[in-house]
Design a protein around this motif. Sequence first.
Motif, PDB file in Angstrom:
ATOM      1  N   CYS A  51       0.838  -1.202   0.000  1.00 38.97           N
ATOM      2  CA  CYS A  51       0.000   0.000   0.000  1.00 38.97           C
ATOM      3  C   CYS A  51       0.872   1.250   0.000  1.00 38.97           C
ATOM      4  O   CYS A  51       1.965   1.251   0.560  1.00 38.97           O
ATOM      5  CB  CYS A  51      -0.891  -0.019   1.248  1.00 38.97           C
ATOM      6  N   ALA A  52       0.370   2.303  -0.591  1.00 36.08           N
ATOM      7  CA  ALA A  52       1.077   3.584  -0.581  1.00 36.08           C
ATOM      8  C   ALA A  52       0.104   4.723  -0.302  1.00 36.08           C
ATOM      9  O   ALA A  52       0.328   5.855  -0.687  1.00 36.08           O
ATOM     10  CB  ALA A  52       1.780   3.808  -1.906  1.00 36.08           C
ATOM     11  N   ASP A  53      -0.990   4.403   0.400  1.00 37.88           N
ATOM     12  CA  ASP A  53      -1.989   5.416   0.712  1.00 37.88           C
ATOM     13  C   ASP A  53      -1.477   6.393   1.764  1.00 37.88           C
ATOM     14  O   ASP A  53      -0.618   6.079   2.570  1.00 37.88           O
ATOM     15  CB  ASP A  53      -3.273   4.768   1.229  1.00 37.88           C
ATOM     16  N   VAL A  54      -2.053   7.570   1.758  1.00 35.69           N
ATOM     17  CA  VAL A  54      -1.739   8.592   2.761  1.00 35.69           C
ATOM     18  C   VAL A  54      -2.619   8.342   3.970  1.00 35.69           C
ATOM     19  O   VAL A  54      -3.775   7.944   3.847  1.00 35.69           O
ATOM     20  CB  VAL A  54      -2.000  10.000   2.185  1.00 35.69           C
ATOM     21  N   LEU A  55      -2.060   8.561   5.161  1.00 30.72           N
ATOM     22  CA  LEU A  55      -2.852   8.399   6.375  1.00 30.72           C
ATOM     23  C   LEU A  55      -2.805   9.669   7.188  1.00 30.72           C
ATOM     24  O   LEU A  55      -1.862  10.454   7.101  1.00 30.72           O
ATOM     25  CB  LEU A  55      -2.352   7.207   7.205  1.00 30.72           C
ATOM     26  N   VAL A  56      -3.857   9.882   7.958  1.00 31.51           N
ATOM     27  CA  VAL A  56      -3.932  11.003   8.882  1.00 31.51           C
ATOM     28  C   VAL A  56      -3.871  10.415  10.281  1.00 31.51           C
ATOM     29  O   VAL A  56      -4.732   9.640  10.679  1.00 31.51           O
ATOM     30  CB  VAL A  56      -5.236  11.809   8.702  1.00 31.51           C
ATOM     31  N   ASP A  57      -2.829  10.742  11.011  1.00 31.21           N
ATOM     32  CA  ASP A  57      -2.624  10.197  12.350  1.00 31.21           C
ATOM     33  C   ASP A  57      -3.178  11.159  13.386  1.00 31.21           C
ATOM     34  O   ASP A  57      -2.581  12.184  13.694  1.00 31.21           O
ATOM     35  CB  ASP A  57      -1.134   9.949  12.592  1.00 31.21           C
ATOM     36  N   ARG A  58      -4.334  10.823  13.930  1.00 28.01           N
ATOM     37  CA  ARG A  58      -4.959  11.651  14.962  1.00 28.01           C
ATOM     38  C   ARG A  58      -4.759  11.051  16.351  1.00 28.01           C
ATOM     39  O   ARG A  58      -5.346  11.525  17.308  1.00 28.01           O
ATOM     40  CB  ARG A  58      -6.444  11.781  14.686  1.00 28.01           C
ATOM     41  N   PRO A  60      -3.279  10.184  19.972  1.00 28.64           N
ATOM     42  CA  PRO A  60      -2.604  11.068  20.937  1.00 28.64           C
ATOM     43  C   PRO A  60      -1.086  10.894  20.944  1.00 28.64           C
ATOM     44  O   PRO A  60      -0.354  11.839  21.187  1.00 28.64           O
ATOM     45  CB  PRO A  60      -3.197  10.657  22.285  1.00 28.64           C
ATOM     46  N   THR A  61      -0.626   9.670  20.682  1.00 31.01           N
ATOM     47  CA  THR A  61       0.812   9.412  20.715  1.00 31.01           C
ATOM     48  C   THR A  61       1.477   9.563  19.346  1.00 31.01           C
ATOM     49  O   THR A  61       2.691   9.427  19.236  1.00 31.01           O
ATOM     50  CB  THR A  61       1.078   7.989  21.222  1.00 31.01           C
ATOM     51  N   ARG A  62       0.676   9.815  18.333  1.00 27.09           N
ATOM     52  CA  ARG A  62       1.174   9.984  16.960  1.00 27.09           C
ATOM     53  C   ARG A  62       2.042   8.803  16.517  1.00 27.09           C
ATOM     54  O   ARG A  62       3.158   8.973  16.040  1.00 27.09           O
ATOM     55  CB  ARG A  62       1.945  11.292  16.819  1.00 27.09           C
ATOM     56  N   THR A  63       1.491   7.609  16.683  1.00 29.48           N
ATOM     57  CA  THR A  63       2.238   6.396  16.360  1.00 29.48           C
ATOM     58  C   THR A  63       1.536   5.526  15.327  1.00 29.48           C
ATOM     59  O   THR A  63       1.832   4.341  15.212  1.00 29.48           O
ATOM     60  CB  THR A  63       2.470   5.556  17.628  1.00 29.48           C
ATOM     61  N   LYS A  64       0.618   6.068  14.578  1.00 32.10           N
ATOM     62  CA  LYS A  64      -0.115   5.287  13.581  1.00 32.10           C
ATOM     63  C   LYS A  64       0.817   4.958  12.418  1.00 32.10           C
ATOM     64  O   LYS A  64       1.523   5.812  11.908  1.00 32.10           O
ATOM     65  CB  LYS A  64      -1.322   6.079  13.089  1.00 32.10           C
ATOM     66  N   HIS A  65       0.806   3.680  11.999  1.00 30.06           N
ATOM     67  CA  HIS A  65       1.695   3.230  10.933  1.00 30.06           C
ATOM     68  C   HIS A  65       0.956   2.797   9.677  1.00 30.06           C
ATOM     69  O   HIS A  65       1.549   2.723   8.607  1.00 30.06           O
ATOM     70  CB  HIS A  65       2.548   2.058  11.415  1.00 30.06           C
ATOM     71  N   TYR A  66      -0.323   2.468   9.807  1.00 33.01           N
ATOM     72  CA  TYR A  66      -1.081   1.923   8.682  1.00 33.01           C
ATOM     73  C   TYR A  66      -2.326   2.763   8.430  1.00 33.01           C
ATOM     74  O   TYR A  66      -2.910   3.313   9.354  1.00 33.01           O
ATOM     75  CB  TYR A  66      -1.472   0.472   8.953  1.00 33.01           C
ATOM     76  N   CYS A  67      -2.753   2.807   7.192  1.00 32.99           N
ATOM     77  CA  CYS A  67      -3.907   3.622   6.829  1.00 32.99           C
ATOM     78  C   CYS A  67      -5.221   2.992   7.269  1.00 32.99           C
ATOM     79  O   CYS A  67      -6.214   3.694   7.429  1.00 32.99           O
ATOM     80  CB  CYS A  67      -3.919   3.865   5.324  1.00 32.99           C
ATOM     81  N   SER A  68      -5.222   1.673   7.483  1.00 28.70           N
ATOM     82  CA  SER A  68      -6.455   0.994   7.867  1.00 28.70           C
ATOM     83  C   SER A  68      -6.133  -0.272   8.650  1.00 28.70           C
ATOM     84  O   SER A  68      -4.998  -0.755   8.646  1.00 28.70           O
ATOM     85  CB  SER A  68      -7.257   0.623   6.622  1.00 28.70           C
ATOM     86  N   ARG A  74      -2.923  -7.332   7.391  1.00 32.76           N
ATOM     87  CA  ARG A  74      -2.153  -7.946   6.307  1.00 32.76           C
ATOM     88  C   ARG A  74      -0.669  -8.045   6.681  1.00 32.76           C
ATOM     89  O   ARG A  74      -0.030  -9.072   6.468  1.00 32.76           O
ATOM     90  CB  ARG A  74      -2.316  -7.124   5.028  1.00 32.76           C
ATOM     91  N   GLU A  75      -0.118  -7.006   7.264  1.00 34.79           N
ATOM     92  CA  GLU A  75       1.287  -7.021   7.660  1.00 34.79           C
ATOM     93  C   GLU A  75       1.546  -7.964   8.833  1.00 34.79           C
ATOM     94  O   GLU A  75       2.575  -8.631   8.882  1.00 34.79           O
ATOM     95  CB  GLU A  75       1.770  -5.609   7.997  1.00 34.79           C
ATOM     96  N   ARG A  76       0.628  -8.035   9.765  1.00 32.94           N
ATOM     97  CA  ARG A  76       0.792  -8.963  10.885  1.00 32.94           C
ATOM     98  C   ARG A  76       0.757 -10.409  10.412  1.00 32.94           C
ATOM     99  O   ARG A  76       1.537 -11.241  10.878  1.00 32.94           O
ATOM    100  CB  ARG A  76      -0.290  -8.723  11.940  1.00 32.94           C
ATOM    101  N   VAL A  77      -0.129 -10.731   9.496  1.00 30.56           N
ATOM    102  CA  VAL A  77      -0.202 -12.089   8.945  1.00 30.56           C
ATOM    103  C   VAL A  77       1.079 -12.392   8.170  1.00 30.56           C
ATOM    104  O   VAL A  77       1.629 -13.492   8.289  1.00 30.56           O
ATOM    105  CB  VAL A  77      -1.454 -12.257   8.050  1.00 30.56           C
TER     106      VAL A  77
END
Length: 85
Positions: A51-58, A60-68, A74-77
């Motif tokens: 994936c190469a989608d853009v994500l918006v990290d809202r 509190p810790t600003r640690t979001k890595h995936y768009c969904s 998919r990455e964990r599997v």
Amino acid sequence: MHLSAGDEAIRLEWATDCPERLMLAVLTASLVDYVGQAPQVRLGICESSACADVLVDRSPTRTKHYCSARCQTRERVRAYRARGA
């Protein structure tokens, strides 16, 4: 399209004779407005290898890595299968 920045304000102006480009102009203006009003929001790119989608990290810790959740699962599997389990 013209983008200008002034005293803590971003202004986007555009003119088009092509109706097909109107949606692109509206989306661009909306993104600029959103980012301008919420500077604490972090934009990023999904870390999934498929994936190469853009994500918006809202978060509190600003640690979001995936768009969904789908990309995250998919990455964990993929990592689980790579470990040979």
